[in-house]
Structure formats: structure tokens, C-alpha cells
Write a protein that holds these residues in place. Structure first.
Motif, PDB file in Angstrom:
ATOM      1  N   ARG A   1      28.355  -6.333   0.916  1.00 30.43           N
ATOM      2  CA  ARG A   1      28.306  -5.045   1.605  1.00 30.43           C
ATOM      3  C   ARG A   1      27.537  -5.195   2.915  1.00 30.43           C
ATOM      4  O   ARG A   1      26.586  -5.969   3.020  1.00 30.43           O
ATOM      5  CB  ARG A   1      27.644  -3.999   0.707  1.00 30.43           C
TER       6      ARG A   1
ATOM      7  N   TYR B   1      38.336   1.760   4.424  1.00 37.18           N
ATOM      8  CA  TYR B   1      38.042   1.172   3.117  1.00 37.18           C
ATOM      9  C   TYR B   1      39.294   0.486   2.588  1.00 37.18           C
ATOM     10  O   TYR B   1      40.356   1.109   2.506  1.00 37.18           O
ATOM     11  CB  TYR B   1      37.626   2.276   2.138  1.00 37.18           C
TER      12      TYR B   1
ATOM     13  N   ARG C   1      31.849  -3.630  -6.312  1.00 36.39           N
ATOM     14  CA  ARG C   1      31.998  -2.230  -5.916  1.00 36.39           C
ATOM     15  C   ARG C   1      32.036  -1.346  -7.154  1.00 36.39           C
ATOM     16  O   ARG C   1      32.586  -1.736  -8.186  1.00 36.39           O
ATOM     17  CB  ARG C   1      33.285  -2.012  -5.105  1.00 36.39           C
TER      18      ARG C   1
ATOM     19  N   GLU D   1      32.838   4.628  -8.865  1.00 40.01           N
ATOM     20  CA  GLU D   1      32.582   5.900  -8.189  1.00 40.01           C
ATOM     21  C   GLU D   1      32.880   5.780  -6.685  1.00 40.01           C
ATOM     22  O   GLU D   1      33.474   6.684  -6.085  1.00 40.01           O
ATOM     23  CB  GLU D   1      31.123   6.315  -8.395  1.00 40.01           C
ATOM     24  N   GLU D   2      32.469   4.659  -6.099  1.00 37.96           N
ATOM     25  CA  GLU D   2      32.720   4.452  -4.679  1.00 37.96           C
ATOM     26  C   GLU D   2      34.218   4.337  -4.405  1.00 37.96           C
ATOM     27  O   GLU D   2      34.734   4.944  -3.454  1.00 37.96           O
ATOM     28  CB  GLU D   2      32.011   3.180  -4.202  1.00 37.96           C
ATOM     29  N   GLU D   3      34.914   3.598  -5.229  1.00 38.66           N
ATOM     30  CA  GLU D   3      36.346   3.431  -5.041  1.00 38.66           C
ATOM     31  C   GLU D   3      37.086   4.764  -5.205  1.00 38.66           C
ATOM     32  O   GLU D   3      38.026   5.052  -4.457  1.00 38.66           O
ATOM     33  CB  GLU D   3      36.886   2.385  -6.023  1.00 38.66           C
TER      34      GLU D   3
ATOM     35  N   LYS E   1      35.849   7.760  -4.653  1.00 42.55           N
ATOM     36  CA  LYS E   1      35.514   8.589  -3.495  1.00 42.55           C
ATOM     37  C   LYS E   1      36.433   8.272  -2.325  1.00 42.55           C
ATOM     38  O   LYS E   1      36.972   9.181  -1.677  1.00 42.55           O
ATOM     39  CB  LYS E   1      34.049   8.357  -3.105  1.00 42.55           C
ATOM     40  N   TRP E   2      36.642   6.994  -2.065  1.00 41.04           N
ATOM     41  CA  TRP E   2      37.473   6.608  -0.929  1.00 41.04           C
ATOM     42  C   TRP E   2      38.964   6.792  -1.222  1.00 41.04           C
ATOM     43  O   TRP E   2      39.757   7.013  -0.296  1.00 41.04           O
ATOM     44  CB  TRP E   2      37.181   5.165  -0.515  1.00 41.04           C
TER      45      TRP E   2
END
Length: 335
Positions: free
Chosen positions: A180, A237, A252, A255-257, A259-260
Motif C-alpha cells: 500500500r 482502484y 487488502r 471491506e476495502e474492496e 467500498k471501491w
């Protein structure tokens, strides 16, 4: 833009998405070998920026996530797929593969495997444009992970000092392979680094193709008017791994995936067009079906039926005594 162009743009992005998904499938079927870096999730950037460029007039160069940039620049999709298949009909005659798509007939001056390699080449292309006295510009796409390379800083300094007609487009997908950006880079907002080189810069949403086009037009107008380089950063992303060799679950969060994924550029633009009454869900499904048929019945069919390079031609295109006739004119015009 009128409704016809809006529909065309969405269809293009659907085509790019399906092209990349089909690359994934062909790779899993062992029909594509070597390295493969997919552009899924970032389609709005190449689409929007190059929509504002003068295609087959301006020069375009990028790194190894290059299939979609080549196609949008004007390289035939069937030839790009044939290149990934390693076929003689490919854009690089099957000699380059996924990371080395090259089509000077479209002024697409290549994808490059070495991290940071396109930067000085873009400066050279821009310098050639300046010497020729045309209104051509060089557009260089780059990822955030390459910006700590020495070539990045050298090129930005030279581009500024010489006021080169170069647009640098940073596709900040926030990960360099599996690292990251906040673990490797002191200044997270890449556009802010340009203050050290006196290059105007800005940062924008890279998931909305309309935002991309609006900001790209401003940047391209600046560069084409002779005011020197411009650096533009798009936040985006990638929805797949860095390449086919890694799994995002290792670095990753779900939750991040998730969101995007809600900011998927196809969803964002599709929702806008539906809200504006330009398209319905049925219209979009029809576009998806048309794209599916075109990919299978033209792009994939062409790649699979094309011949592989002959062993006796192993030295062909290595020296300039037997160049590909398609490449002579555009290359001569570079200098």
C-alpha cells in the motif's frame, strides 16, 4: 456530450471490461502465457483522458497494464488480443506479449515492463513534438508505484525545464504490487510532488468518466497551448490482483474492496445515464450482449485462428533490414 456519444462511451467501457475478463479466462485456459496485468476497475481513466486527445495524432505511452490504452488509442482490439496469444497477426507480431503491446500506426508507442521506463521515453516523444513544431503532445500514463523511481524525478525536472508538451497521467490505484502506498511513499497525494518541479498538477476522481474528461480537457489544453507539462492524478482502484500471480486477499481487506466496488466506473456512469433518461437497464443489457458477441465472434476468433510465428523468422524485426512495413511511415514522422 450528446446522447449518442454518451452511449458510445459506456459501450467502450463495457467492451474494455469484457476484453480484460476474456483475457483472464484465456490465461486460465493456458492460451495466454507470461505475465498478465488486468485493467479491471480503472477503465474510466484511459477512456476519459484519450477521449479528449487527438487520437492517432498525439503520442501515447504507458507501463505494462497496457491493453486498454492501446485499444482506445486506436490499435485494433483483435490485434491486441492476438498479441496476447503470441500470434503473428498481433500488434507486435507476437513477439511482445501482454506487457509490450506496440502500434505506431496509432501513435501508441508501447507498454513497457520495466517500472519507470516510460517516463524518459515520454519526454523524448514530447521533445520530438517540440522540435517538429506541431501541436502534437505526448501522453504518459503511469502508476503510483513507479513514482519513487529515479527516472520519475529526472523526467519531471527535464520536462519542466524544457517546457515539454507532455501530459503525465498518474493512475493511483494505491498499491504497488502488494504494498500500500502509505508504506512506501512519504507524500501520499502524488500531484503535490510536482511543486518541486514547478509543474501544474491536480487530483480527481478516477472512477467517474465525466470527471476524468473534464479535468483531462483542461490539462490537455494547457499542454497543447505551449505552456509546458501538466501532471494529473486520478484516484482509482484495480479490482483484481496486481497480476495473475497474486491474490488480493493477502494484502487488502474485504471491506476495502467492497467500498471501491460500489464506485465501479461502469456502475457510476451507467447510473448517471439511467438517471438522465439516456439509457434503461434493458438498453445496457443489450449493449453487454453486443459486446459479448463482438469479443467472441471477432476478437477471440481472430486470435485463436491466427498463425503462430515461424521458427525460421526468429530474427525477423530484430534489425532494420527487414522492418514491418506498417511501421515505417509513423516512425519516420517521429524525428
Amino acid at each position: 456530450m450528446n446522447k449518442t456519444d454518451q452511449k458510445r462511451l459506456l459501450r467502450e467501457m463495457i467492451f474494455f471490461r469484457r476484453f480484460e475478463e476474456r483475457c483472464f479466462e484465456a490465461y486460465m485456459e493456458h492460451k495466454i502465457g507470461g505475465f498478465l496485468h488486468l485493467y479491471i476497475g480503472q477503465e474510466a481513466i484511459a477512456t476519459g483522458v484519450l477521449e479528449m486527445a487527438k487520437l492517432k495524432h498525439d503520442y501515447v505511452i504507458t507501463g505494462y497494464r497496457d491493453h486498454i490504452h492501446a485499444i482506445k488509442a486506436g490499435a485494433p482490439a483483435r490485434e491486441v488480443m492476438a498479441e496476447l496469444y503470441g500470434k503473428e497477426t498481433g500488434s507486435s507480431r507476437g513477439r511482445g506479449g501482454s506487457m509490450h503491446v506496440f502500434d505506431p500506426t496509432a501513435n501508441f508507442m508501447g507498454g513497457y515492463a520495466l517500472v519507470g521506463q516510460p517516463f524518459p521515453l515520454a519526454a523524448g516523444l514530447a521533445l520530438a513534438c517540440k522540435h517538429k513544431g506541431t501541436d502534437q503532445i505526448a501522453i504518459c500514463f503511469l502508476g503510483d508505484g513507479a513514482n519513487n523511481q529515479g527516472t520519475f524525478h529526472e523526467t519531471m525536472n527535464m520536462a519542466s525545464v524544457w517546457k515539454l508538451p507532455a501530459l503525465f497521467v498518474c493512475e493511483n490505484n494505491q498499491y504497488a504490487i502488494g504494498t500500500r502506498i502509505d508504506r512506501s511513499t512519504a507524500v501520499l497525494d502524488q500531484y503535490k510532488r510536482m511543486c518541486g518541479y514547478n509543474i501544474p498538477a491536480s487530483q480527481h476522481d478516477g472512477e467517474d468518466v465525466e470527471v476524468v474528461m473534464e479535468s483531462a480537457k483542461k490539462a490537455i489544453d494547457h499542454v497543447r497551448s505551449g505552456k509546458g507539462p501538466y501532471f494529473i492524478e486520478y484516484m482509482t482502484y484495480r479490482q483484481r490482483g496486481h497480476s495473475m500471480s497474486d491474490k488480493t486477499s493477502a494484502y487488502r481487506s474485504k471491506e476495502e474492496e467492497q467500498k471501491w466496488s460500489e464506485r465501479d466506473p461502469l456502475k457510476v456512469y451507467g447510473a448517471k445515464l439511467k438517471k438522465a433518461g439516456v439509457l434503461t437497464d434493458a438498453d445496457i443489457k443489450k449493449l453487454e450482449k453486443e459486446v459479448q458477441d463482438e469479443i467472441e465472434n471477432d476478437v477471440i476468433k481472430f486470435a485463436e485462428e491466427s498463425p503462430i510465428p515461424r521458427v525460421e523468422d526468429i530474427n525477423k524485426y530484430v534489425l532494420d533490414d527487414n522492418p514491418d512495413p506498417r511501421w515505417i511511415g509513423p516512425l519516420q514522422n517521429t524525428y
